[in-house]
Write a protein that holds these residues in place. Structure first.
Motif, PDB file in Angstrom:
ATOM      1  N   ARG A   1     -49.275   9.934 -28.039  1.00 26.21           N
ATOM      2  CA  ARG A   1     -50.144  11.112 -27.857  1.00 26.21           C
ATOM      3  C   ARG A   1     -49.691  11.829 -26.604  1.00 26.21           C
ATOM      4  O   ARG A   1     -49.143  11.207 -25.701  1.00 26.21           O
ATOM      5  CB  ARG A   1     -51.599  10.650 -27.675  1.00 26.21           C
ATOM      6  N   LYS A   2     -49.864  13.107 -26.569  1.00 25.89           N
ATOM      7  CA  LYS A   2     -49.474  13.821 -25.357  1.00 25.89           C
ATOM      8  C   LYS A   2     -50.262  15.123 -25.217  1.00 25.89           C
ATOM      9  O   LYS A   2     -50.956  15.538 -26.163  1.00 25.89           O
ATOM     10  CB  LYS A   2     -47.971  14.093 -25.355  1.00 25.89           C
ATOM     11  N   SER A   3     -50.115  15.726 -24.038  1.00 27.49           N
ATOM     12  CA  SER A   3     -50.845  16.964 -23.760  1.00 27.49           C
ATOM     13  C   SER A   3     -49.884  17.976 -23.178  1.00 27.49           C
ATOM     14  O   SER A   3     -49.981  18.371 -22.025  1.00 27.49           O
ATOM     15  CB  SER A   3     -51.987  16.635 -22.786  1.00 27.49           C
ATOM     16  N   THR A   4     -48.917  18.345 -24.010  1.00 26.29           N
ATOM     17  CA  THR A   4     -47.877  19.255 -23.509  1.00 26.29           C
ATOM     18  C   THR A   4     -47.862  20.519 -24.367  1.00 26.29           C
ATOM     19  O   THR A   4     -46.853  20.861 -24.983  1.00 26.29           O
ATOM     20  CB  THR A   4     -46.496  18.579 -23.556  1.00 26.29           C
ATOM     21  N   GLY A   5     -49.002  21.140 -24.423  1.00 22.13           N
ATOM     22  CA  GLY A   5     -49.081  22.363 -25.223  1.00 22.13           C
ATOM     23  C   GLY A   5     -49.409  22.024 -26.667  1.00 22.13           C
ATOM     24  O   GLY A   5     -49.715  20.870 -26.995  1.00 22.13           O
ATOM     25  N   PRO A   6     -49.346  23.047 -27.539  1.00 23.53           N
ATOM     26  CA  PRO A   6     -49.696  22.808 -28.946  1.00 23.53           C
ATOM     27  C   PRO A   6     -48.825  21.699 -29.532  1.00 23.53           C
ATOM     28  O   PRO A   6     -47.677  21.518 -29.115  1.00 23.53           O
ATOM     29  CB  PRO A   6     -49.373  24.138 -29.622  1.00 23.53           C
ATOM     30  N   ASP A   7     -49.391  20.972 -30.462  1.00 23.05           N
ATOM     31  CA  ASP A   7     -48.660  19.871 -31.098  1.00 23.05           C
ATOM     32  C   ASP A   7     -47.663  20.474 -32.091  1.00 23.05           C
ATOM     33  O   ASP A   7     -48.043  20.943 -33.175  1.00 23.05           O
ATOM     34  CB  ASP A   7     -49.656  18.959 -31.818  1.00 23.05           C
TER      35      ASP A   7
END
Ligand SMILES: Cc1cc2nc3c(=O)[nH]c(=O)nc-3n(C[C@H](O)[C@H](O)[C@H](O)COP(=O)(O)OP(=O)(O)OC[C@H]3O[C@@H](n4cnc5c(N)ncnc54)[C@H](O)[C@@H]3O)c2cc1C
Lengths: 262, 472
Positions: free
Chosen positions: B194-200
């Protein structure tokens, strides 16, 4: 027409013969015998072609079989008749053919009888043939196509090495088999609903004047049913260099163990 | 460029034997297995819009080169894998090129530490599942088309499997992905939990239906095989009670892997001897680590009993498990009977789904002149709502045009009713060319987002033109 259980539904793990010589098929749906469906479709096609052609579906069975007859009525068969009798496993096709014969004689003016070549369960593959004999009509078996021509029919049927076309004038019994483009059509919902309200003619054996059964079970009784054990012994022969030698060796070994010589 | 030149270029690129131009093969590739075409073929339909060739792609390098060439020459192409699409997504525009990735079929890595498997786009799901099962794992992804579908197509259509309540849809399973953009650039989204680097960005590929590029490789989750199973079936008085039961189970936080509700017609058809007149049937299969299935099974039992359901034991589930994909062997079964038949799956919130089911059935019975049947089941449920999978069939004159008219009428009723109650016109089959005409209504004010993405990625409009977005 015969109603059968949809054996395709039965789980492979349930094909176990129980002590009373039965298999638990209680959860299988009741359906029209596949080969009878072909006869039914053929009859409907003849009716489509010739509006003067009258169609009747006839079965021997208990009230359970009425859902099958209602399906036929929904498909626009004009009349459905049930000869009320519980056909038991010990009754041979002789008995059923006699009842059908008596039924057909009671109907009277019949030119063409279409039935399946066999049932898709509990079958002997004989009913249509015996019926023709009892009626003293010709019988053409393994029919794939029927076309009306003048006062008779052109019939295409399977023979050993292909198909044969014959011309017959009625009355005649045909036993139907599969062909690439014959599948029973579907009934519309409206016709299915209407068919629920239609009357099904019911005859008891005593209604059939011609009905004379010489022997109730014709001397046949079920003694046992059993499954054939399949063995899939497998030997891996993976070295290409010795492939043929190893194959011969393995086959000899197998045959010896079965007491057969190569 | 002339057709012959195009064909020669591809022959040099991938080898002569991997470029097919025979008319019979082009006809076969001209469409997918949408119910409409199945019956129309039976009535003599042939495509007038054949591709110029089928190109079998075996490596990502070939995919890059092929796409670059097609973009340069502005030739429309249709990527495909298993060919099991059911929305005309594979229908070839005239003179297009089909990029067939079904022979790009290597399982690249099974990673037992991270529980992932990486495959090329043409790996058949059934084969992958068999390989994984031997090692004690499963994909948890079982669309009914398991014997037909392949990994690239599954991602490209946002597919879902029959055990979705536990394992999720393909969007929950996809970890990383690689593909070729319409200008020939190879892009990879790395494997991360999982990550939080902009839209998936994976969601650009999920459901892209060949319109935004060609998927070459995917990494999906794998799961240890379940240790325990609990299977139970119940008869209930009405479909709507069934919906209420599923809602309660979902909202309580349970996740029975298989959660199905079949209406009275389907129940009678498939489980006749178990049913009484008018009853619908609920099927639940719970599975997971030891102890989980029994616990969930008990909780389900408590809810259904409260609603007056009649227990039917596990047999109906056993039957369902054994026969659930049988249709794949008889795809043209209804067409052979001369019926216009297909399935159509929509979804909506709990507040609306029951209304859609009722109204679709009422309208179809009233409006479709030769209706054979219209039935429905719910097979994928969530805390907020569920899907309805309609199965419908009608007779018509044995003509291509008559089939089209009947099909449009049946489908139209479902689409209109779904949109009327704010549902989604498609739960998992994808949009293809058939449902594209409803996409503006489906997406409403968000439609320009999709249009802009398409234009940005594929300014020359070479990728599967006409699928997903309607051609203006
Ligand atoms: C009997 C039957 C049952 C089905 N049951 C289900 C079900 O339970 N759940 C479900 O979700 N679906 C189901 N489907 C629909 C179908 O199987 C799925 O849509 C499946 O995901 C398609 O995979 P495929 O490999 O066959 O793709 P294809 O049919 O080859 O292609 C489908 C779409 O994906 C695009 N595409 C394919 N490969 C690529 C690629 N490499 N790169 C970019 N785009 C690509 C194509 O252009 C096309 O638009 C069913 C279909 C049938 C016939």
């Amino acid at each position: 027409m015969k109603q059968v259980l949809d054996l395709d539904q039965v789980l492979s793990s349930d094909w176990i013969v129980q002590e009373n010589q039965t298999i638990d098929l209680s959860y299988a749906n009741r359906v029209i015998n596949t080969y009878d469906e072909l006869g039914l479709e053929m009859m409907l096609r003849l009716q489509d072609e010739d509006p003067k052609c009258n169609s009747i579906s006839l079965t021997v069975g208990t009230e359970d079989t009425e859902s099958m007859l209602r399906k036929a009525l929904a498909l626009q068969v004009e009349e459905a008749i049930r000869i009320d009798h519980a056909v038991s496993m010990s009754q041979t096709p002789q008995a059923v053919a006699r009842m059908l014969c008596a039924g057909i004689r009671k109907i009277g003016d019949v030119d063409l009888v279409l039935c399946g070549r066999q049932a898709s369960g509990s079958d002997y593959g004989q009913t249509g043939l015996i019926l023709a004999e009892l009626l003293s009509w010709p019988c053409i078996s393994l029919v794939t196509e029927v076309v009306r021509r003048n006062e008779g029919w052109v019939i295409i049927h399977q023979v050993d090495d292909g198909l044969e076309e014959v011309v017959v004038s009625g009355p005649v019994v045909l036993t139907m088999t599969q062909s690439a483009d014959h599948f029973l059509r579907m009934a519309t919902l409206r016709n299915t609903m209407d068919a629920k309200k239609k009357a099904i003619t019911q005859w008891s054996l005593s209604d059939l004047e011609e009905w004379k059964l010489v022997k109730e079970t014709a001397g046949v009784s079920l003694s046992r049913i059993f499954t054939v054990e399949e063995s899939n012994d497998c030997a891996m022969v993976d070295d290409p260099e010795f492939f043929v030698d190893r194959m011969i060796e393995e086959i000899q070994k197998m045959n010896q163990s079965e007491g057969v010589s190569l | 460029m002339e057709n012959q030149k195009v064909i020669e270029t591809f022959e040099q690129m991938v080898g002569k034997e991997f470029v097919q131009t025979e008319e019979a093969i082009l006809q076969e590739y001209a469409t997918d297995i949408t119910g409409l075409r199945m019956v129309q073929k039976h009535f003599g339909w042939k495509s007038e819009n054949l591709a110029q060739c089928i190109v079998k792609i075996h490596t990502k390098e070939e995919a890059i080169e092929a796409i670059r060439f097609l973009n340069q020459e502005k030739i429309v192409n249709v990527p495909r894998t298993g060919g099991s699409g059911v929305c005309l997504g594979l229908e070839t525009p005239k003179g297009s090129v089909v990029l067939d990735l079904s022979e790009m079929n290597e399982i690249l890595e099974i990673n037992e530490e991270n529980l992932t498997v990486t495959t090329q786009a043409g790996v058949a799901l059934e084969r992958l599942e068999t390989v994984l099962n031997k090692k004690g794992y499963t994909t948890g992804h079982f669309p009914q088309s398991l014997p037909l579908a392949q990994m690239g197509g599954l991602v490209a259509t946002r597919s879902i499997g029959q055990f979705s309540t536990r394992y999720g849809g393909i969007e929950d399973l996809l970890v990383g992905i690689e593909g070729v953009l319409p200008d020939g650039e190879l892009v990879r989204i790395k494997n991360i939990p999982r990550k939080s680097t902009g839209p998936d960005l994976r969601h650009i590929w999920l459901g892209s239906e060949g319109t935004l590029g060609v998927i070459t490789e995917v990494t999906v989750k794998i799961f240890p095989m379940a240790e325990d199973r609990c299977m139970q079936a119940y008869a209930i008085a009405s479909f709507h009670t069934g919906l209420a039961i599923i809602k309660e189970i979902m909202q309580a936080g349970w996740k029975p892997a298989v959660t199905r509700l079949h209406d009275e017609t389907e129940a009678a058809e498939s489980y006749g001897p178990f049913m009484q007149a008018g009853e619908s049937i609920l099927l639940f299969l719970s599975e997971g680590p030891k102890g989980y299935a029994a616990l969930e099974g008990e909780a389900i039992q408590a809810v259904v009993e409260k609603h007056g359901a009649r227990a039917l034991g596990s047999k109906p589930l056993e039957l369902w498990l054994a026969h659930r994909n049988d249709i794949c062997e008889h795809l043209d079964m209804y067409a052979k009977q001369g019926a216009v038949a297909d399935t159509c799956e929509i979804s909506a919130m709990w507040s609306d789904i029951g209304k859609i089911y009722t109204e679709v059935l009422e309208r179809a019975k009233k409006e479709v002149p030769h209706l054979v049947a219209i039935t429905g089941h719910s097979s994928h449920s969530y805390e907020q709502g569920t899907n309805i999978y309609f199965m419908m069939g009608a007779m018509c004159a044995p003509q291509v045009e008559a089939a089209q008219k009947t099909y449009d009428q049946l489908f139209g009723i479902i689409m209109e009713t779904t949109l009327k109650y704010n549902g989604s016109i498609c739960h998992h089959h994808g949009v293809g060319r058939y449902r594209a005409k409803w996409m503006k209504q489906e997406l409403g004010s968000a439609y320009p987002m999709l249009e802009k993405i398409k234009t940005a990625f594929d300014p020359n409009g070479i990728m599967n033109r006409g699928a997903l977005l309607p051609v203006e």
